[in-house]
Scaffold this motif. Sequence first.
Motif, short mmCIF file in Angstrom:
data_model
loop_
_atom_site.label_atom_id
_atom_site.label_comp_id
_atom_site.label_asym_id
_atom_site.label_seq_id
_atom_site.Cartn_x
_atom_site.Cartn_y
_atom_site.Cartn_z
N SER A 20 0.86 -1.18 0.00
CA SER A 20 0.00 0.00 0.00
C SER A 20 0.90 1.23 0.00
O SER A 20 2.12 1.12 0.03
N MET A 21 0.27 2.40 0.03
CA MET A 21 1.05 3.63 0.08
C MET A 21 1.45 3.98 1.51
O MET A 21 2.25 4.91 1.72
N LEU A 22 0.92 3.28 2.51
CA LEU A 22 1.31 3.57 3.89
C LEU A 22 2.81 3.41 4.13
O LEU A 22 3.43 4.27 4.75
N PRO A 23 3.44 2.31 3.67
CA PRO A 23 4.89 2.22 3.87
C PRO A 23 5.65 3.38 3.21
O PRO A 23 6.70 3.78 3.72
N VAL A 24 5.14 3.91 2.10
CA VAL A 24 5.79 5.05 1.48
C VAL A 24 5.75 6.24 2.43
O VAL A 24 6.75 6.93 2.66
N GLY A 25 4.58 6.49 3.00
CA GLY A 25 4.47 7.56 3.99
C GLY A 25 5.32 7.30 5.22
O GLY A 25 5.87 8.23 5.82
N TYR A 26 5.45 6.04 5.58
CA TYR A 26 6.25 5.69 6.74
C TYR A 26 7.72 6.02 6.52
O TYR A 26 8.42 6.41 7.46
N GLY A 27 8.17 5.89 5.27
CA GLY A 27 9.55 6.27 4.96
C GLY A 27 9.82 7.74 5.26
O GLY A 27 10.91 8.11 5.72
N LEU A 28 8.82 8.59 5.03
CA LEU A 28 8.96 10.01 5.34
C LEU A 28 9.02 10.24 6.85
O LEU A 28 9.73 11.14 7.33
N GLY A 77 6.53 -10.01 3.21
CA GLY A 77 6.34 -8.76 3.94
C GLY A 77 7.52 -7.83 3.84
O GLY A 77 7.38 -6.63 3.57
N GLY A 78 8.72 -8.36 4.04
CA GLY A 78 9.91 -7.53 4.14
C GLY A 78 10.32 -6.86 2.85
O GLY A 78 10.58 -5.65 2.81
N VAL A 79 10.40 -7.63 1.76
CA VAL A 79 10.82 -7.05 0.49
C VAL A 79 9.79 -6.04 -0.01
O VAL A 79 10.13 -4.92 -0.41
N THR A 80 8.53 -6.43 0.04
CA THR A 80 7.48 -5.54 -0.43
C THR A 80 7.43 -4.25 0.37
O THR A 80 7.49 -3.14 -0.17
N GLN A 81 7.34 -4.39 1.69
CA GLN A 81 7.24 -3.21 2.53
C GLN A 81 8.54 -2.41 2.50
O GLN A 81 8.52 -1.16 2.48
N GLY A 82 9.67 -3.09 2.50
CA GLY A 82 10.95 -2.40 2.50
C GLY A 82 11.15 -1.51 1.29
O GLY A 82 11.61 -0.36 1.40
N LEU A 83 10.83 -2.03 0.11
CA LEU A 83 10.99 -1.23 -1.11
C LEU A 83 10.12 0.02 -1.07
O LEU A 83 10.54 1.11 -1.48
N LEU A 84 8.90 -0.12 -0.56
CA LEU A 84 8.00 1.03 -0.51
C LEU A 84 8.46 2.06 0.52
O LEU A 84 8.34 3.27 0.30
#
Length: 479
Positions: free
Chosen positions: A39-47, A250-257
């Motif tokens: 989802s876009m949540l991990p992208v926001g989490y990176g910020l 979980g890790g690769v998908t979420q990590g990349l985002l």
Amino acid sequence: MVTVDRSSVEQRGIEHVPDEERYGAPSRQFWVWSAANLSMLPVGYGLLVVAVGLNWWQAMLAVVIGIGLSYPLVGAVAVAGTRGGAPAMMLSRAAFGVLGSRLPTLITWFTVVGWETVSVALGALATRTVLERLSPGLGGTAMVALAFAVIALGTIVLGVYGYHVIQRVQRWLTLITAVVTVVYLIVVLPRLHFDLSGGKAGSAVIFLGGIVLVMAGTGLGWLAAGADYSRYLPRNTPSRRILGWTAAGGGVTQGLLVLVGVLLSTSDPVLVAAVAKDPIGALAAQAPTWFLVPYLISVIISVTAAGAVDLYSSGLVLQAIGVRLPRPVTAGIDGVLMIIGGVYIVFVAPTFASVFIAFLLITGVAASAWAAVFLVDLWMHRRDGYDTAALDDVNGRYGRFNWAGIGSMVIGTVVGLGLVTSADAHLAAITGFLLPAGVADSPLAITNLGIVLGFLLSGLLYAVLTLRTRTAAREAVAG
């Protein structure tokens, strides 16, 4: 092999899955965990990771390390699920006792319900932001309430139907969300100007805090659900493949985002502040108008997928506490609680980021302390599996209370909470009480190493206490 109707409501709850009803390959784990995190949540989490005071390359390194440390733990819990054929909180009775396990199970239940509530709330918040950009005034209460209702209903339906339907649906949800996410990146990234000059680097202490924050927001949040899907895999499935596919999904998908989010932080400083209010919707500001509708549809699908995984697990956890109701009913009860909590976040709470980060850290402390005891117990005693009958028998081999497990988790949790801090005034009262006076805002305090120290302390205590108990038992027999 018994034929199972995989399109009907799953009636099985926390009870053991017999060998004749197990099926599938460990690669199925990838789709479940990928859908839950795509989802876009991990992208926001990176910020949010950048916001703790790191420059972009430090944040990226913190993400890689945090993901690499946390998701293999989820995979290890998944291995236990296949060995025991039951959810993690049912299996943890071996480490805490049949009745003693109710304490960590209750804490876990609050955590999982919190995560599903966050998922639904984020979808509604994103709807408000996107609709306002499409047309000022369009994101009013009525439209947001409608989006909230759609997301909540979809989450509850999938959670109530259970494992077999979730397994079938999640692959398609993953593919749809992946396509939209890739298109978002293709459309947005060329429009941005990235400043990769480095920026001001954070100290080593701040860097450690970034790693801990990544761990709390990624793998640690999924620990209790680690065995809920792997329990249906055949008993002879290789452990390394279960661990690998679970961690990769979980890790690769979420990590990349999350890494994409870190990169976006270098393009627009204003974006970091906007994400604190609406982690998913704020990212729509980078997209062209024509892409907003597909973006919103993808958001609704992704948060529904994540919420369904949590809701399914929370229903099982509620049964493990001792609630004697069918699994579909317990999932429905948790769905009602999810709606109540989501309404508060969307329509009442003034901000999101401070509450969210405090939730991550506090639940991360408890989850890591539980996981340490559970995994040490798995490593020391459960290589040949679990006595499934004894897991539900207070007079069985696991006993009513295992004070070594209970005490180790409680001590680790208390110490961990005493060494983390909270920016939310309502939650600050239960954190930071072991920190010296006057250092609550120091870099040492905001590293929140209490999560890591609580994990290590709980695991070490349980190993020592268990070895002493076994030694005493052998000496008594010899005597």
